[in-house]
Each structure stands twice: as C-alpha cells, then as structure tokens.
Design an enzyme around this catalytic site. Structure first.
Site, short mmCIF file in Angstrom:
data_model
loop_
_atom_site.label_atom_id
_atom_site.label_comp_id
_atom_site.label_asym_id
_atom_site.label_seq_id
_atom_site.Cartn_x
_atom_site.Cartn_y
_atom_site.Cartn_z
N LYS A 1 8.85 -2.07 -14.14
CA LYS A 1 8.64 -2.97 -12.89
C LYS A 1 7.86 -3.92 -13.43
O LYS A 1 7.92 -5.54 -13.11
CB LYS A 1 8.02 -2.03 -11.76
N SER A 2 7.05 -4.57 -14.05
CA SER A 2 5.26 -4.95 -14.41
C SER A 2 6.38 -6.08 -15.74
O SER A 2 6.38 -7.14 -15.24
CB SER A 2 4.62 -4.42 -15.07
N ARG B 1 8.20 -10.44 -14.45
CA ARG B 1 7.40 -11.34 -15.97
C ARG B 1 8.40 -12.00 -16.73
O ARG B 1 8.05 -13.16 -17.03
CB ARG B 1 6.48 -10.25 -16.50
N GLY C 1 2.33 -7.14 -4.83
CA GLY C 1 1.16 -7.37 -5.19
C GLY C 1 1.46 -8.16 -6.51
O GLY C 1 0.87 -9.26 -6.18
N ARG D 1 -4.45 -6.42 1.71
CA ARG D 1 -4.91 -6.54 0.28
C ARG D 1 -5.42 -7.44 -0.15
O ARG D 1 -5.28 -8.69 -0.07
CB ARG D 1 -3.88 -6.21 -0.63
N SER E 1 -6.43 -4.26 -19.65
CA SER E 1 -5.37 -4.01 -18.46
C SER E 1 -3.98 -3.70 -19.26
O SER E 1 -4.64 -5.03 -20.47
CB SER E 1 -5.67 -5.06 -16.81
N ASP F 1 -1.82 3.73 -11.50
CA ASP F 1 -0.29 3.58 -11.14
C ASP F 1 -0.28 5.30 -11.47
O ASP F 1 0.91 5.66 -9.95
CB ASP F 1 0.52 2.61 -11.51
N LYS G 1 -4.22 -0.57 -2.90
CA LYS G 1 -3.44 -0.65 -3.96
C LYS G 1 -1.87 -0.48 -2.36
O LYS G 1 -1.87 -0.90 -1.40
CB LYS G 1 -2.30 0.81 -4.01
N ARG H 1 4.73 5.39 -4.94
CA ARG H 1 4.53 6.28 -5.81
C ARG H 1 3.51 7.43 -5.34
O ARG H 1 4.26 8.41 -5.96
CB ARG H 1 3.27 5.61 -6.54
C1 S3P Z 1 0.59 -4.66 -12.34
C2 S3P Z 1 -0.78 -4.07 -12.48
C3 S3P Z 1 -1.88 -2.99 -11.72
C4 S3P Z 1 -0.46 -2.51 -11.28
C5 S3P Z 1 1.08 -2.98 -10.41
C6 S3P Z 1 1.44 -3.87 -11.61
C7 S3P Z 1 0.92 -5.70 -12.56
O1 S3P Z 1 -2.77 -3.75 -10.94
O2 S3P Z 1 -1.22 -1.22 -10.64
O3 S3P Z 1 1.45 -1.99 -10.05
O4 S3P Z 1 2.48 -5.79 -13.01
O5 S3P Z 1 0.27 -6.86 -13.53
P1 S3P Z 1 -3.58 -4.60 -11.03
O6 S3P Z 1 -3.94 -5.12 -12.60
O7 S3P Z 1 -3.99 -5.69 -10.15
O8 S3P Z 1 -4.62 -3.48 -11.13
#
Ligand code: S3P
Length: 438
Positions: free
Chosen positions: A32-33, A37, A104, A132, A203, A325, A352, A398
């Site tokens: 997903k992330s 991107r 988010g 949020r 991160s 996550d 979250k 989740r």
């Molecule tokens: C994500 C970063 C994380 C994660 C979210 C996806 C991302 O959040 O919890 O599900 O795609 O950058 P945070 O970076 O705000 O902790």
C-alpha cells in the site's frame, strides 16, 4: 472456516470458525505505501511510467482519484497502471475538494505536493481521517512558506492549502512518521535550497528509495535525510512488492495454528518494515526467509511460516515504527503465547484509523484474551485458548483482519462486523482465508 458474509445495510458481518488445517500459498496484495508513492512521484515526473502489481484497494484509489482531479492522466487496468507525469505543464487547479477517503497517506503526502502548487486547494476525508492529527504536517509545511489551515485550531482536516514558493527547512520530526517525512520531502522537491529532516527513529524509507531511483538528490546520513531539489524526476517503471503488512496476518495465523504451513510469495522485506519477522522469531515462531531478491529498489522474499510454540516478548523503542501497523496482529499472537508480552512506546497507535490500543484491547478481550491497556501500549498475558465471540472492526481494516485470524483458532464462532473494511488495504483477505482453510 465458513466464508459466510451477511449483508446488512451494505455492512458485512463476517463469520469465522476454527479450522483443522491452514495450508497453501498466498500472493499478498501489492504494498500500500509503495503503491501510493509510485502514483504520486510518477505524477510529477517528466514522461510516462508503467506500474505493475499496484494495489487497487480503497486507500490507493483515493490517491489515484485525487491525482486525476489535479489533471494527471492515469489508466488503471486490474493491477497495472499507466501514468503520465505532469512535469512539463504542472497540475491543474482541482474544481472541487479532493477526497482522501480513509487514507492518512493520501492526505499527508498530497498536502506536501499541494503546498508547492500555485493555486488554492481543499483536501478532506471520511470521519476517521477528519479526526486524525494534521498539525504534524501543517506546521512544517507552513514553516516552508505554505499557507495551510485546518479545523480545530489548525489541527484537523478539511485542509485549505494556499500553495506557493517554498524554502527548504531543517526540521526535527517530533514523531517517527514516514507520512510526515514524505510530506516534507514532496514539498522540498519544489523548494528553494536544501531540506534536512531529522528522524527520532527510522521510519519506512520507500519515498527516499523511489526518489533516488528517479534521479533525485536525496541521501540519508545518520538520522538525517537531506534533499537538494532536482530539476526534474525521471519516470519510474516499477513492480510493487507484496505488502508485508498484509502478509503479517498469515505469518501470525500460521504461527498460532497447530497444523499450519503457509508460504507467502513475493513479500517486501525492506528493513524499515520487516520488524514483524524479527518479533515473531523472537517469540519462537518458525518463520523462514527464502528466495531473497530485488524488485526495483526494494528487497523482496518468500516467507514460510509453520505451526509454532510461542513465548511472550517485549516490544518498544526504535522497533516500534518498524512494526506499528502489525501490532493488532502481534497482539493476537501474544494472546496465545506462553507468558507475558509488553508493548510500549506505541502511543501513535491511538491516532491511526481507530484508536488501535483501545480497540484491540476491547475486541480481543471479547475473545477471552487477557489484555490490559497502557497509555502507550498493552500488556498481554497469554491464555491457553481463545473463545469465539461477537467483535467489531471499529472501521479499522487491520483490526478486522487481526480479529479474523483470531477466529481461526478460537473455540466456537467469531463474528467480525463491518468486515468489508478490509477493502482499504486487502480486498481479497476473506477469500484468501477461505482458500487456506481446510
Ligand atoms: C505509512 C506510514 C505509517 C503507517 C501507515 C502508512 C506510509 O504511518 O502507519 O499505515 O505509507 O507512509 P506514520 O508514518 O504516520 O506512522
């Protein structure tokens, strides 16, 4: 298990019962992330890119429709995307408010991009997303010269973004957040001068990796990420790895079930995401990493998990951003592990898609787990057996999946209400569960 979903007012109640064996192969959905991107970064490149194994789930489709509303030409065919970057001519002003839905990542990353555009835009989302914290991106982006305002004293969406000329900044992130880091990096691409972002703990680094592959001048030195604005990004044809956060449910299910052998193919194993494998191994899980390889600039492997006898563990500190996550799934494993598991330093879970500390404690307790809430985590004393019960997903994808795998080993029937929420990140989740279950 019974794949029996009852529909009431378009809300799905999923029934899960204990299964005899859990065996087979899973191809997890695209990450997903990385899918977000791949769309966002290619939208600002000069030229056309092909993305394969894209995740066409609700969150990434929110990003896709926001980018289309900004004038980006995107074709979606199943898991394949063709996207034409706008570098030459720029985005067009959206005619209406952009809708980030439940995502988010969509809201925070696009806010970074919009902060640098010469027009005013509005971005909003569903009730969960509007509750949020957004001050974490509003503050640094405004420091760079944008004018972003939100509700509740500039802390919540909808956001009104008056974009403009930006300056690079030196910014220390108050929380380890890849979304905030990526939001600033996107704005920094258009800013005058270098940007330095200091992370309190590493991160996920998918943005940095993809930017490098597209020719951006971005590097990591210790805890600093330094970006010098490029003249232009090159489009990136890319194959998205399988999502380790989705694979995590099968890793836990395989480890806690007494007759399981599951191979999860083509899973991303980026070290900023793979904490779940270390946590499960430290609990005694039989998880093997096989066939390690690269897909583009991301490491990928097949993961094999077999029935295991688990012990409690302690999770905290810098490990947390690498497993954040996965904590609802880890809580399920800890519920049936020998001894006690303590999870600390995970206060971020409270902001979250739901308050994941409160919701996980509440729902797993209904299944007989011995679990206590802490301000920044939970304490879980393993029990010999979970029992079925009626659970609620709290609208959190989740949590719905974590409750689903708990149901696979619980005595009696477990129901998960609002189970359709898995569409946010893993639309085939319940079907995959039925396929593995005998
Ligand atoms: C994500 C970063 C994380 C994660 C979210 C996806 C991302 O959040 O919890 O599900 O795609 O950058 P945070 O970076 O705000 O902790």
């Amino acid at each position: 298990m019974t794949l029996d979903s009852r529909l009431a007012d378009s809300k799905v109640e999923q029934r899960v019962t204990r299964v005899r064996t859990l065996k087979g192969e899973i191809i997890p959905p695209g990450d997903k992330s990385i899918s977000h991107r791949a769309l966002i970064l290619n939208s600002i490149a000069r030229g056309r890119a092909e993305i394969s194994n894209f995740l066409p789930a609700a969150d990434c489709l929110s990003t896709l429709s926001c980018l289309r509303a900004l004038g980006v030409k995107i074709e979606l065919h199943g898991n394949e995307v063709l996207i034409e970057g706008v570098a030459g001519k720029g985005f067009s002003r959206p005619k209406d408010a952009l809708d980030a839905g439940n995502s988010g990542t969509t809201m925070r990353l696009l806010a970074g991009l919009l902060a640098a555009q010469p027009f005013v835009s509005v971005i909003t989302g569903d009730a969960s997303l509007r509750s949020r914290p957004m001050d974490r991106i509003i503050q640094p982006l405004n420091l760079m010269g944008a004018d972003i305002r939100g509700g509740e004293q500039n802390t919540r969406a909808p956001l009104i973004i008056r974009g403009g000329m930006l300056q690079g900044i030196h910014y220390r992130l108050p929380v380890a957040s890849a979304q905030v880091k990526s939001s600033i990096l996107l704005a920094a691409l258009f800013a005058a001068g270098d940007t330095i972002i200091e992370e309190p703990a590493p991160s996920r680094d998918h943005t940095e990796r993809m930017l490098q592959a597209m020719g951006a001048n971005v590097k990591t030195e210790g805890s600093n990420i330094i970006l010098s604005p490029p003249s232009c990004l090159s489009p990136l044809d890319t194959q998205i790895p399988g999502d380790i956060s989705s694979a995590a449910f099968w890793l836990v299910a395989g480890a806690i079930h007494n007759d399981a052998r599951i191979r999860i193919l083509g899973t991303g194993t980026n070290p900023t995401r793979s904490g779940i494998v270390e946590v499960l191994q430290s609990m005694g899980a039989r998880v093997k990493i096989e066939n390690e390889r690269w897909e583009g600039n991301e490491p990928v492997a097949d993961l094999l998990v077999e029935s295991s006898s688990l012990n409690g563990t302690a999770i905290g500190g810098d490990l947390i951003p690498r497993v954040l996550d996965e904590i609802p799934a880890i809580a399920v494993a800890a519920s049936v592990a020998g001894g006690t598991t303590v999870i600390r330093d995970a206060r971020e879970l409270r902001v979250k898609e739901a308050d994941r500390i409160r919701a996980t404690v509440l729902e797993l307790s209904k299944l007989g787990a011995n679990i206590e809430e802490l301000p920044d985590g939970m304490i879980i004393h393993g029990v010999a057996q979970l029992r079925g019960g009626r659970c609620h997903s709290h609208g959190d994808h989740r949590l719905a999946m974590a409750l689903g795998i708990a149901g696979l080993i619980a005595e009696g029937e477990t129901t998960v209400s609002d189970a359709e929420v898995v569409d946010i990140s893993y639309p085939q989740f319940w079907e995959d569960m039925a396929r593995l279950s005998v």
